[in-house]
Design a protein around this motif. Sequence first.
Motif, mmCIF file in Angstrom:
data_model
loop_
_atom_site.group_PDB
_atom_site.id
_atom_site.type_symbol
_atom_site.label_atom_id
_atom_site.label_comp_id
_atom_site.label_asym_id
_atom_site.label_seq_id
_atom_site.Cartn_x
_atom_site.Cartn_y
_atom_site.Cartn_z
ATOM 1 N N ARG A 34 -3.182 -25.187 -4.631
ATOM 2 C CA ARG A 34 -3.040 -24.104 -3.640
ATOM 3 C C ARG A 34 -3.540 -22.781 -4.209
ATOM 4 N N LYS A 35 -3.275 -22.540 -5.483
ATOM 5 C CA LYS A 35 -3.730 -21.299 -6.123
ATOM 6 C C LYS A 35 -5.251 -21.231 -6.152
ATOM 7 N N VAL A 36 -5.894 -22.345 -6.520
ATOM 8 C CA VAL A 36 -7.353 -22.389 -6.581
ATOM 9 C C VAL A 36 -7.962 -22.157 -5.196
ATOM 10 N N TYR A 37 -7.437 -22.830 -4.191
ATOM 11 C CA TYR A 37 -7.996 -22.677 -2.850
ATOM 12 C C TYR A 37 -7.704 -21.298 -2.254
ATOM 13 N N SER A 38 -6.628 -20.671 -2.672
ATOM 14 C CA SER A 38 -6.356 -19.292 -2.229
ATOM 15 C C SER A 38 -7.409 -18.339 -2.788
ATOM 16 N N ILE A 39 -7.700 -18.490 -4.085
ATOM 17 C CA ILE A 39 -8.737 -17.661 -4.712
ATOM 18 C C ILE A 39 -10.092 -17.938 -4.071
ATOM 19 N N LEU A 40 -10.378 -19.212 -3.851
ATOM 20 C CA LEU A 40 -11.649 -19.602 -3.232
ATOM 21 C C LEU A 40 -11.792 -19.009 -1.837
ATOM 22 N N SER A 41 -10.723 -18.975 -1.082
ATOM 23 C CA SER A 41 -10.758 -18.399 0.268
ATOM 24 C C SER A 41 -11.089 -16.912 0.219
ATOM 25 N N ILE A 42 -10.508 -16.218 -0.755
ATOM 26 C CA ILE A 42 -10.800 -14.783 -0.913
ATOM 27 C C ILE A 42 -12.264 -14.585 -1.291
ATOM 28 N N GLN A 43 -12.773 -15.429 -2.176
ATOM 29 C CA GLN A 43 -14.181 -15.346 -2.572
ATOM 30 C C GLN A 43 -15.109 -15.533 -1.360
ATOM 31 N N LEU A 44 -14.829 -16.551 -0.572
ATOM 32 C CA LEU A 44 -15.682 -16.836 0.590
ATOM 33 C C LEU A 44 -15.588 -15.723 1.627
ATOM 34 N N PHE A 45 -14.393 -15.183 1.824
ATOM 35 C CA PHE A 45 -14.235 -14.065 2.759
ATOM 36 C C PHE A 45 -15.028 -12.850 2.279
ATOM 37 N N LEU A 46 -14.943 -12.568 0.977
ATOM 38 C CA LEU A 46 -15.690 -11.448 0.412
ATOM 39 C C LEU A 46 -17.194 -11.668 0.561
ATOM 40 N N THR A 47 -17.635 -12.898 0.395
ATOM 41 C CA THR A 47 -19.059 -13.226 0.546
ATOM 42 C C THR A 47 -19.530 -12.981 1.970
ATOM 43 N N VAL A 48 -18.722 -13.406 2.942
ATOM 44 C CA VAL A 48 -19.081 -13.190 4.345
ATOM 45 C C VAL A 48 -19.186 -11.698 4.656
ATOM 46 N N VAL A 49 -18.242 -10.915 4.167
ATOM 47 C CA VAL A 49 -18.237 -9.471 4.432
ATOM 48 C C VAL A 49 -19.452 -8.790 3.801
ATOM 49 N N ILE A 50 -19.694 -9.047 2.517
ATOM 50 C CA ILE A 50 -20.809 -8.399 1.818
ATOM 51 C C ILE A 50 -22.140 -8.837 2.407
ATOM 52 N N ALA A 51 -22.293 -10.135 2.671
ATOM 53 C CA ALA A 51 -23.539 -10.635 3.259
ATOM 54 C C ALA A 51 -23.774 -10.016 4.634
ATOM 55 N N ALA A 52 -22.708 -9.863 5.411
ATOM 56 C CA ALA A 52 -22.834 -9.259 6.744
ATOM 57 C C ALA A 52 -23.282 -7.804 6.654
ATOM 58 N N VAL A 53 -22.776 -7.087 5.664
ATOM 59 C CA VAL A 53 -23.180 -5.692 5.469
ATOM 60 C C VAL A 53 -24.654 -5.613 5.088
ATOM 61 N N VAL A 54 -25.076 -6.475 4.157
ATOM 62 C CA VAL A 54 -26.480 -6.472 3.729
ATOM 63 C C VAL A 54 -27.405 -6.809 4.895
ATOM 64 N N VAL A 55 -27.012 -7.770 5.712
ATOM 65 C CA VAL A 55 -27.832 -8.163 6.860
ATOM 66 C C VAL A 55 -27.858 -7.064 7.920
ATOM 67 N N SER A 56 -26.716 -6.441 8.161
ATOM 68 C CA SER A 56 -26.611 -5.420 9.218
ATOM 69 C C SER A 56 -27.334 -4.132 8.851
ATOM 70 N N VAL A 57 -27.190 -3.706 7.609
ATOM 71 C CA VAL A 57 -27.840 -2.471 7.149
ATOM 72 C C VAL A 57 -29.215 -2.849 6.594
ATOM 73 N N ARG A 58 -30.212 -2.828 7.435
ATOM 74 C CA ARG A 58 -31.550 -3.287 7.066
ATOM 75 C C ARG A 58 -32.160 -2.480 5.923
ATOM 76 N N GLU A 59 -31.723 -1.224 5.794
ATOM 77 C CA GLU A 59 -32.289 -0.374 4.739
ATOM 78 C C GLU A 59 -32.025 -0.956 3.345
ATOM 79 N N ILE A 60 -30.908 -1.680 3.195
ATOM 80 C CA ILE A 60 -30.571 -2.241 1.887
ATOM 81 C C ILE A 60 -31.600 -3.287 1.472
ATOM 82 N N SER A 61 -31.865 -4.237 2.348
ATOM 83 C CA SER A 61 -32.819 -5.306 2.016
ATOM 84 C C SER A 61 -34.233 -4.764 1.850
#
Length: 241
Positions: A34-61
């Motif tokens: 449960r501890k491992v999957y909790s950490i993994l869930s946070i990692q995946l959530f953070l990935t979705v958020v950061i990737a969404a920001v990079v995709v949305s803000v075209r100036e970054i890419s």
Amino acid sequence: MRKWGWQDLEQGEASTLLYPTMLENPELRWSFIRKVYSILSIQLFLTVVIAAVVVSVREISYFLVSSGLGLAVYILIIITPFVVICLLRLYYQRHPLNIFLLAIFTIAISAAVGLTCAFTSGKVILEAAILTLVVVVSLTLYTFWAAKRGQDFSFLGPFLFGALLVLLVFGFIQVFFPLGKISTMIYGALAAIIFSGYIIYDTDELIKRHTYDEYILASAALYLDIVNLFLSLLTLRSSEN
């Protein structure tokens, strides 16, 4: 007398065996999982958020691919995960340094995923994300089911490592000597198969062989499997369009 595989009603603890030969307290192993999957869930959530920001803000890419400074930052983003994963293997027991290193590792990979998605159509990204979700959930449930019936997947390790080396050489050739659309599709399909195998292998390692203080390494391994599976499917779907 307490019996494995039943529920202790007096203590209210689930003691379900994960696999037939388990000798440890199942409650401790389930807590670790449960501890491992909790950490993994946070990692995946953070990935979705950061990737969404990079995709949305075209100036970054555009900055990262169109300027000398941006190219240097892009190379740093690519190199960082390789350096940090080595440090993680050395300091995975050093808290809170291990959490800090895992955060840097996740952020760097998330930025790389965002840059890849920034130049891919939204439809392809959605299809790859759905496929990844279905494959990860299905293979995870299958591995738990198989482990409980005594099956062991440790034999996959050498084969997957050898296949990964072949894939890396194939990718290296593709960078300098592009072989066309068909070869890109083959590369994406092979990569998807290999990282699907790694999901089974690393989940089996999580269930049976990781010690309780290796939660950071277990989380990082599964995170890499999932992200690489997504990127492989993204490559496969992009080459079809």
